[in-house]
Write a protein that holds these residues in place. Structure first.
Motif, PDB file in Angstrom:
ATOM      1  N   THR B 218       0.807  -1.218   0.000  1.00 33.22           N
ATOM      2  CA  THR B 218       0.000   0.000   0.000  1.00 33.22           C
ATOM      3  C   THR B 218       0.844   1.273   0.000  1.00 33.22           C
ATOM      4  OG1 THR B 218      -0.053  -0.119   2.402  1.00 33.22           O
ATOM      5  CG2 THR B 218      -1.954  -1.047   1.231  1.00 33.22           C
ATOM      6  N   GLY B 219       2.124   1.138   0.328  1.00 27.95           N
ATOM      7  CA  GLY B 219       2.957   2.333   0.464  1.00 27.95           C
ATOM      8  C   GLY B 219       2.548   3.124   1.695  1.00 27.95           C
ATOM      9  N   THR B 220       2.479   2.458   2.835  1.00 31.12           N
ATOM     10  CA  THR B 220       2.048   3.091   4.085  1.00 31.12           C
ATOM     11  C   THR B 220       3.167   3.013   5.120  1.00 31.12           C
ATOM     12  OG1 THR B 220      -0.172   2.261   3.625  1.00 31.12           O
ATOM     13  CG2 THR B 220       0.230   3.087   5.859  1.00 31.12           C
ATOM     14  N   LEU B 221       3.393   4.106   5.820  1.00 29.74           N
ATOM     15  CA  LEU B 221       4.394   4.115   6.889  1.00 29.74           C
ATOM     16  C   LEU B 221       3.670   4.083   8.231  1.00 29.74           C
ATOM     17  CD1 LEU B 221       6.646   6.972   5.404  1.00 29.74           C
ATOM     18  CD2 LEU B 221       6.826   4.499   5.013  1.00 29.74           C
ATOM     19  N   CYS B 222       3.962   3.080   9.047  1.00 30.04           N
ATOM     20  CA  CYS B 222       3.283   2.949  10.340  1.00 30.04           C
ATOM     21  C   CYS B 222       4.230   3.414  11.446  1.00 30.04           C
ATOM     22  CB  CYS B 222       2.890   1.506  10.606  1.00 30.04           C
ATOM     23  SG  CYS B 222       1.855   0.823   9.311  1.00 30.04           S
ATOM     24  N   LEU B 223       3.677   4.170  12.360  1.00 28.46           N
ATOM     25  CA  LEU B 223       4.468   4.727  13.455  1.00 28.46           C
ATOM     26  C   LEU B 223       3.744   4.477  14.773  1.00 28.46           C
ATOM     27  CD1 LEU B 223       6.990   6.444  14.100  1.00 28.46           C
ATOM     28  CD2 LEU B 223       5.582   8.484  13.777  1.00 28.46           C
ATOM     29  N   PHE B 276      -1.307   5.146  17.092  1.00 26.48           N
ATOM     30  CA  PHE B 276      -0.789   4.325  15.998  1.00 26.48           C
ATOM     31  C   PHE B 276      -1.043   5.100  14.718  1.00 26.48           C
ATOM     32  CE2 PHE B 276      -1.296   1.042  12.695  1.00 26.48           C
ATOM     33  CZ  PHE B 276      -0.016   0.516  12.748  1.00 26.48           C
ATOM     34  N   ASN B 277       0.014   5.573  14.088  1.00 20.34           N
ATOM     35  CA  ASN B 277      -0.126   6.447  12.927  1.00 20.34           C
ATOM     36  C   ASN B 277       0.125   5.678  11.643  1.00 20.34           C
ATOM     37  OD1 ASN B 277      -0.042   9.105  14.599  1.00 20.34           O
ATOM     38  ND2 ASN B 277       1.779   7.962  15.241  1.00 20.34           N
ATOM     39  N   MET B 278      -0.734   5.909  10.654  1.00 17.65           N
ATOM     40  CA  MET B 278      -0.497   5.325   9.340  1.00 17.65           C
ATOM     41  C   MET B 278      -0.395   6.479   8.347  1.00 17.65           C
ATOM     42  SD  MET B 278      -3.134   2.150   9.614  1.00 17.65           S
ATOM     43  CE  MET B 278      -2.333   1.014   8.498  1.00 17.65           C
ATOM     44  N   ILE B 279       0.799   6.621   7.801  1.00 21.17           N
ATOM     45  CA  ILE B 279       1.062   7.765   6.923  1.00 21.17           C
ATOM     46  C   ILE B 279       1.134   7.251   5.491  1.00 21.17           C
ATOM     47  CG2 ILE B 279       2.782   9.539   6.349  1.00 21.17           C
ATOM     48  CD1 ILE B 279       3.592   9.007   9.496  1.00 21.17           C
ATOM     49  N   SER B 280       0.237   7.766   4.640  1.00 20.99           N
ATOM     50  CA  SER B 280       0.213   7.225   3.285  1.00 20.99           C
ATOM     51  C   SER B 280       0.359   8.286   2.199  1.00 20.99           C
ATOM     52  CB  SER B 280      -1.066   6.426   3.055  1.00 20.99           C
ATOM     53  OG  SER B 280      -2.171   7.206   3.453  1.00 20.99           O
TER      54      SER B 280
END
Lengths: 263, 476
Positions: B218-223, B276-280
């Motif tokens: 998905t091209g997602t960065l999880c933090l 919980f961050n999902m940066i897309s």
């Protein structure tokens, strides 16, 4: 027959006893008591004369060719299909879990190593899971504390068998120490390479064992015993005690003594 | 703030540093209490041993799947991030990574940076590079903020300031933050930090963060974080730069929940973290917040070395939960700083040799009793003790005779090799062993009273006067 009994492997007539170099040279009494206990159960115990050491000291120190040379010499000691009983969790762990990988480069030796490792039992594991031993306590009331080695606990997964054996002795209460699962700080050459860290670890361990008020510590591993008893004795000397504040012995010696000796 | 990066060889002074901590009774007690607390919290999160084991197996398989397909997944990640409007950069080493981030700062004229907690930014010593370039980089994780004020490095990867007491922090705040009076009230201290940092968030023109999982499909960065500073660092400033090691990629979005659960339960004993961050994507037209530009820096910095080796590759399964240090009796006794590495404890002992080379880290793999507690709790089943033994062998073998690892043979000693060869010559030959063991038992009175490190806290080891084989022979 109970369910547990039917799950057990068939009771062997004979076993090999791999004493380990530490027992042979430093704790011979523990080895002899383990053999007596097995014999009392009607097992013929074979002590291969050519046994030396499992190779673990060199292996964990990172000298794998040297470990392999020594381990190689042990592979030939067990021609009959009998179980191999080892009175030490860490040496049993070396033989059971590291021998196959140690000889991975040579298929013939790997096969041999696998055949050996499949038959390796730690002493208390063998008494409980193979023999299903029944112990009758003949001693007076006492309180002991059990130290289980990290290899027995985490590599061999036999941390419950020592406790199960002591649990059969109805006059023996088993104390619970703080941080029971924590390493005593021995770790073979770790203890001399990092004496300050190892020293702090064994000090904590001895303090925790002594704080239980137990009369003695028992363990199925002589490496840990060397470390724990060595520090306890050093501390006694430092603090001017003439009687050992924490005596200890191999679990085989304790079990044999409590159950009326060799007969 | 410290003036210079601390470039030192962890091996140098390891013994002195660990000795100093071991002899400090106060630190011994506080590390012990902190580790006991964390172990108890983790244990409470995993009441069912079977569930734990199956979850660990799942975590291991997800991470191994990521590594098995790493090159393809990184390409897929780059494609999908780019499609989402996130700029992707590749850095081979720390200098390149710092240059990329500072270049982005320069392009945007950014002088004030807020940082979410990122161990990779510690690994590349970004703060020093930023300072040299005239960029004010402020740590916004409370623990990291405290350490930045104190000019110290993290001593734990999850709880960076675990070695600090509230009294030390009270003093630090009173000395370093203008207008702050000394208080030991923890809530008041947190409020002081929040007030300072809130202003920094408002003023910042760029934010930096780490990444816990980068999802390829998905091209997602999880933090993952607890303080909300990660969310603010990644949304309040105009530009967000994320940095992570190349191993942090996972293939599918469905791989994230099990790893997230293993991570929070293993790390802090939390069922889930506060944030919980999902940066897309960067901010889209019509959206009211979020950065206008998002970048990801993918860092190698030595990671391809263990990747190339089937066994050592397992090192890269790590999800940085810190459970191995919390359960390590060595870490509990010496704390994180003694290691002299960004990543301390058992994971530090197996990953630092690849990041820094074996010359600089030759002592670390030996600083373990191989008790196995780390491997037992590792949520992704990294066989840490086996990898320590492997590294010991690479360190001690003759240069050129082991695997192609940077610094292989760094601890090679002709004397030690000769000692072990001699040992093997005796123990591999039953006749020699019988003679040798007979001699040491019969002449056990010759055993020296001083036996190096052993007798510093123990009575000397003395062979028994008769060996087991002698006792058995006497019975017959």
């Amino acid at each position: 027959m109970t369910e547990a009994a039917t799950c057990r492997p068939p009771r062997p007539q004979a076993v090999y006893f791999f004493a380990t170099c530490v027992v042979d040279q430093f704790f011979p009494g523990a080895g002899l008591d383990a053999i007596r206990l097995l014999e009392r159960e009607g097992i013929t115990v074979h002590f291969p004369e050519n046994q030396t050491c499992c190779g673990q000291p060199a292996y964990t120190s990172g000298f794998h060719d040297e470990a392999r040379r020594v381990a190689r010499a042990q592979l030939e000691l067990f021609p009959e299909p009998w179980p191999i009983v080892v009175p030490s969790g860490s040496c049993a762990g070396m033989m059971k879990h590291h021998y196959p990988a140690l000889f991975a480069a040579d298929p013939a030796l790997t096969a041999k190593a696998v055949a050996v490792s499949a038959r390796v039992y730690e002493f208390t594991e063998f008494l409980v899971t193979v023999l299903g031993i029944t112990l009758e306590d003949r001693g007076g009331p006492t309180k002991v504390v059990l130290h289980t080695s990290c290899s027995a606990r985490r590599e061999m997964g036999v941390h419950l068998t020592g406790r199960a054996l002591l649990g059969q002795l109805n006059q023996v209460s088993v104390a619970q120490q703080e941080h029971e699962a924590e390493c005593c700080g021995f770790g073979g050459t770790f203890s001399v390479k990092h004496p300050e860290i190892s020293g702090a670890m064994v000090q904590d361990k001895v303090n925790a064992l002594r704080a239980t008020g137990a009369e003695r510590v028992v363990s199925a591993d002589c490496g840990c015993l060397m470390n724990i008893l060595g520090h306890a004795a050093w501390k006694d000397r430092q603090e001017g005690r003439t009687r050992p504040s924490l005596p200890g012995e191999h679990i085989a010696t304790f079990l044999l003594k409590r159950t009326g000796g060799a007969q | 703030m410290s003036e210079k990066p601390l470039h030192f060889m962890p091996t140098e002074g390891f013994r002195e540093r660990s000795k100093a901590v071991v002899e400090n009774e106060f630190l011994q007690k506080s590390f012990r209490a902190a580790m006991d607390f964390l172990m108890t919290k983790r244990a409470a999160q995993f009441p069912d041993a079977d569930e734990l084991e199956s979850l660990r197996r799942l975590g291991e398989r997800i991470r191994q799947n990521s590594l098995d397909k790493l090159p393809a997944l990184l390409t897929q990640l780059e494609t999908n991030l780019t499609r989402n409007g996130i700029h992707v950069h590749w850095a081979e080493n720390a200098d390149q990574a710092n240059a990329i981030i500072l270049d982005i700062c320069k392009k945007h004229g950014a002088k004030r940076m807020v940082k979410g907690k990122s161990m990779v930014s510690e690994e590349i010593e970004f703060n020093h590079a930023a300072e040299a370039a005239g960029v004010e980089a402020i740590e916004t994780d409370m623990g990291e903020y405290i350490l930045q004020l104190a000019g110290e490095k993290p001593s734990h990867i999850i709880m960076p300031a675990i070695h600090k007491t509230k009294q030390q922090i009270a003093k630090l705040f009173a000395e370093q933050i203008p207008g702050v009076a000394y208080t030991e009230d923890v809530d008041a201290l947190i409020q002081i930090g929040r007030t300072v940092l809130r202003q920094k968030f408002l003023e910042a023109d760029i934010g930096l963060s780490g990444v816990n999982f980068a999802v390829a499909e998905t091209g997602t960065l999880c933090l993952v974080e607890n303080e909300g500073n990660g969310r603010l660092s990644t949304t309040a400033p105009r530009v967000h730069v994320a940095i992570t090691g190349i191993e942090k990629v996972v293939e599918k979005l469905e791989h994230v929940p099990p790893l997230f659960s293993l991570l929070t339960r293993s790390a802090t004993g939390q069922a889930v973290t506060t944030y919980f961050n999902m940066i897309s994507k960067p901010r889209q037209p019509g959206e009211k917040d979020g950065p206008e530009e998002v970048h990801l820096v993918l860092l190698d910095n030595g990671r391809t070395q263990p990747y190339a080796d089937e066994e050592l590759r397992k090192t890269l399964q790590c999800i940085r939960c810190g459970a191995c240090m919390n359960h390590c009796p060595v870490y509990t006794h010496i704390g994180g700083h003694a290691y002299g590495t960004t990543y301390p404890g058992p994971i530090g002992e197996i990953i630092s040799p690849h990041l820094m080379g074996l010359e600089a880290t030759a002592t670390l793999p030996s600083a373990s009793s191989l008790c196995g507690a780390c491997g037992e709790v590792c949520p992704v089943k990294i066989p840490i003790p086996d990898l320590l033994v492997r590294l010991r062998s690479e360190i001690n073998s003759k240069p050129g005779s082991g695997s192609p690892l940077q610094g292989q043979g760094a601890g090679y000693s002709r004397l030690m090799t000769a000692v072990w060869r001699g040992w093997a010559a005796i123990y591999a030959n039953p006749a020699f062993y019988r003679l040798y063991s007979w001699l040491v038992s019969r002449f056990n009175w010759l055993t020296p009273a001083g036996q190096g490190g052993w007798t510093s806290v123990r009575t000397p080891l003395r062979p028994a006067p008769k060996r087991l084989r002698d006792l058995l022979a006497e019975r017959e």
